[in-house]
Design a protein around this motif. Structure first.
Motif, PDB file in Angstrom:
ATOM      1  N   ALA A 281      34.537  35.733   1.796  1.00 56.27           N
ATOM      2  CA  ALA A 281      35.614  35.992   2.748  1.00 56.27           C
ATOM      3  C   ALA A 281      35.262  37.189   3.626  1.00 56.27           C
ATOM      4  O   ALA A 281      35.486  37.170   4.851  1.00 56.27           O
TER       5      ALA A 281
ATOM      6  N   CYS B 123      45.142  38.170  -1.488  1.00 50.28           N
ATOM      7  CA  CYS B 123      44.725  36.780  -1.659  1.00 50.28           C
ATOM      8  C   CYS B 123      45.864  36.024  -2.328  1.00 50.28           C
ATOM      9  O   CYS B 123      46.603  36.591  -3.133  1.00 50.28           O
ATOM     10  N   GLU B 124      46.031  34.762  -1.948  1.00 47.85           N
ATOM     11  CA  GLU B 124      47.097  33.948  -2.513  1.00 47.85           C
ATOM     12  C   GLU B 124      46.720  33.459  -3.906  1.00 47.85           C
ATOM     13  O   GLU B 124      45.599  33.659  -4.369  1.00 47.85           O
TER      14      GLU B 124
ATOM     15  N   GLY C  25      33.553  29.967   3.098  1.00 48.15           N
ATOM     16  CA  GLY C  25      34.679  30.635   3.738  1.00 48.15           C
ATOM     17  C   GLY C  25      34.811  30.241   5.195  1.00 48.15           C
ATOM     18  O   GLY C  25      33.834  30.271   5.943  1.00 48.15           O
ATOM     19  N   ARG C  26      36.027  29.861   5.609  1.00 50.53           N
ATOM     20  CA  ARG C  26      36.308  29.471   6.987  1.00 50.53           C
ATOM     21  C   ARG C  26      37.494  30.271   7.529  1.00 50.53           C
ATOM     22  O   ARG C  26      38.513  30.398   6.849  1.00 50.53           O
TER      23      ARG C  26
ATOM     24  N   VAL D  39      40.761  30.670   9.327  1.00 53.84           N
ATOM     25  CA  VAL D  39      41.825  29.733   9.661  1.00 53.84           C
ATOM     26  C   VAL D  39      42.921  30.387  10.499  1.00 53.84           C
ATOM     27  O   VAL D  39      43.771  29.691  11.065  1.00 53.84           O
TER      28      VAL D  39
ATOM     29  N   ASP E 174      42.668  35.447   8.337  1.00 52.16           N
ATOM     30  CA  ASP E 174      42.838  34.728   7.078  1.00 52.16           C
ATOM     31  C   ASP E 174      41.611  33.842   6.883  1.00 52.16           C
ATOM     32  O   ASP E 174      41.221  33.107   7.804  1.00 52.16           O
TER      33      ASP E 174
ATOM     34  N   GLU F  39      39.976  30.905   4.464  1.00 56.26           N
ATOM     35  CA  GLU F  39      40.128  29.922   3.391  1.00 56.26           C
ATOM     36  C   GLU F  39      38.774  29.754   2.701  1.00 56.26           C
ATOM     37  O   GLU F  39      37.762  29.531   3.363  1.00 56.26           O
TER      38      GLU F  39
ATOM     39  N   GLU G  47      36.584  27.798  -0.389  1.00 55.52           N
ATOM     40  CA  GLU G  47      36.446  26.727  -1.379  1.00 55.52           C
ATOM     41  C   GLU G  47      35.272  27.047  -2.294  1.00 55.52           C
ATOM     42  O   GLU G  47      34.223  27.496  -1.827  1.00 55.52           O
TER      43      GLU G  47
ATOM     44  N   ARG H 104      40.247  26.672  -4.744  1.00 57.68           N
ATOM     45  CA  ARG H 104      40.398  26.997  -3.325  1.00 57.68           C
ATOM     46  C   ARG H 104      41.382  28.160  -3.217  1.00 57.68           C
ATOM     47  O   ARG H 104      42.332  28.235  -3.985  1.00 57.68           O
TER      48      ARG H 104
ATOM     49  N   LEU I   9      43.070  31.541  -0.355  1.00 59.68           N
ATOM     50  CA  LEU I   9      43.222  32.121   0.978  1.00 59.68           C
ATOM     51  C   LEU I   9      43.184  33.643   0.856  1.00 59.68           C
ATOM     52  O   LEU I   9      43.942  34.231   0.086  1.00 59.68           O
TER      53      LEU I   9
END
Length: 262
Positions: free
Chosen positions: A42, A59-60, A78-79, A81, A89, A91, A93, A109, A111
């Protein structure tokens, strides 16, 4: 666990090998290690997008749905979003991959909210998502890492031995994914170091399959250094490795081994 990263069209991909020190008594990856690498990817995605120093703000909830096992590869992608004035933010995976079969499974996964540290190196507002770097249009394996103080000499540049380890690691993963067999390094050709790599820079190894034999693969690896704040890249080194497929006893596979017929 060793780690590598790859820019994937606006995303960053961290690839790790899972070794015994990274696993619990069940032989699966520690959750804390997985979270640490998710947070790292991230950061890399945020830094490459915003060209600024970032810290993790939050982080969620993260639920683990499948294990990653000893000896497997693990990918954290990490992308970006969402982009705000000074935060993004990301995301992330996490996917496990069995080396020889190529079987992949989604582990989790999450965020991550990353905030740019205000200072002379931070330009606000951050660039929009559309400005993300696009992936190169080739079949090469792009893998990177970050140079930390423990890897540098008294000049503040990367030790040659650590650079060799990065090059060899990229060759191993590229050869294994190409052949889907157990691969070991048989030889390395001349290696030329062209430019120093400094503390805090990102290194990117670009590995390409040059030739496939009956039980061996020749891999060309170029090593680049990238300044995370400015985006400047230097070609630091080039190397060629011969990787050989072996059986469970460590012997070279017989001529005509089907694992290398591609």
């Amino acid at each position: 666990m060793t780690s590598v990263t790859k820019a994937v069209g606006g995303a960053v991909q961290l690839i790790d090998m899972i070794f015994p020190g990274d696993t619990n008594h069940h032989g699966t990856l520690f959750g804390g290690v997985a979270l640490a690498h998710m947070d790292k990817v991230a950061f890399l995605a945020a830094a490459r997008h915003g060209r600024a120093p970032f810290v993790t703000a939050a982080c969620e909830r993260i639920d683990f749905t499948a294990p990653a096992r000893l000896g497997e590869l693990i990918e954290a992608t990490g992308r970006i979003v969402r982009v705000g004035n000074s935060s993004v933010d990301v995301e992330v995976e996490l996917v496990a991959e069995e080396l020889t079969s190529g079987e992949r499974r989604l582990c989790t996964r999450g965020l991550f909210a990353m905030v740019a540290v205000k200072g002379p190196d931070t330009r606000l507002p951050l660039p929009p998502i559309e400005s993300a770097v696009k992936d190169a249009d080739d079949d090469a394996l792009h893998m990177a890492d970050i140079v930390f103080p423990s890897q540098t000499n008294h000049y503040g540049t990367l030790y040659g031995g650590d650079a060799l380890k990065m090059l060899g690691r990229a060759a191993f993963i590229a050869a294994t994914r190409h052949a889907r067999a157990v691969m070991v390094m048989a030889a390395s050709d001349r290696i030329d170091f062209r430019a120093p790599i400094r503390e805090g820079e990102m290194t990117e190894c670009i590995a390409r399959v040059r030739m496939t034999g009956r039980s061996s693969v020749s891999i060309l690896v170029d090593l680049h250094a990238e300044n995370l704040l400015t985006g400047r890249r230097d070609h630091a080194a080039t190397a060629t490795f011969t990787m050989v497929a072996v059986d469970p006893d460590g012997r070279s596979l017989p001529h005509g081994a089907s694992a290398l017929r591609r």
